[in-house]
Design a protein around this motif. Sequence first.
Motif: not given
Length: 295
Positions: A200, A202, A221-224, A230-231, A241
């Motif tokens: 994850l 940022l 990846t997951w982009r936030l 994310k938390h 992450g």
Amino acid sequence: MPDVGTPSLDQLQVFLVVVETGSFAAAARRLGRATSAISYTIANLETQLGIALFDRERTRKPVLTEAGTAVLSKVRTVSDGVGDLRASVKALLNGLEPKVTLAVDVMLPTARLVDAVQAFEAKFPTVTLHLHVEALSAVAQLVQAGVADIGVGGTQHTTVPGIEQLQIGDVELIPVAAPQHPLARNPQKLAGQARQYRQLVLTVRSSFSEGQDVGVFAAETWRLADLGAKHALLLAGSGWGLMPEPVVREDLASSRLKRLDLPEVRGGFYPLQAIYRTCSPPGPAAAWMIERFVG
């Protein structure tokens, strides 16, 4: 419908002083006027409004009528507004900015942000504070575009054209995952494990141009753009992450998250700077805000 006159600020002030002191004579002493002048002012105010503000017949001291009580809160609001106006104009004459726009990085520890904004509002009550919370390079972009007067965030280690930077410390980034995540359950410290599982990451919001990625190791990846999202996904076990240590401190203590011990991911420190445009140096209030972060 009866016409209502427009009272003067002096009449409203006299009305408030009479209420505060409890008598026309006491109000006259505070304002340095004759008692008859106070009585005359209140009588004119009542005539203009078309209502009796005080009951003078049943008591020796003036007592607010029902209508007078209703008007009192409105008069106080007007008086406070005039006081704020006078304070703001005085501040402008002294060179104080009417407003300050601050952009901060989501990585900035919340305690530092709260301390700074609360102290600022206590120190500069006439200055309006506008706040933007963004991620990574978006803070510098807001300052460069002139949207924000000052910024607090992590910039590149290289000099940014047209931007002055002052170091204000750093925040530790640590790799974490939920206890049920494979990386948290596997005691073996094998190189390359971090690349095998979703990370994850940022990132900046889509309205900003992409900057350099911070700490990307995994193939998936997951982009936030939201540190809170994310938390939450980390707690749910949806990936691993890097997180600011202050944000996950309680989660680590309660075992809701585990700190990962990975050969290729040791974490590190995310540097923070206070920034502003070279061509537009901060005014007194903005400069004070920067010093608060630096100190």
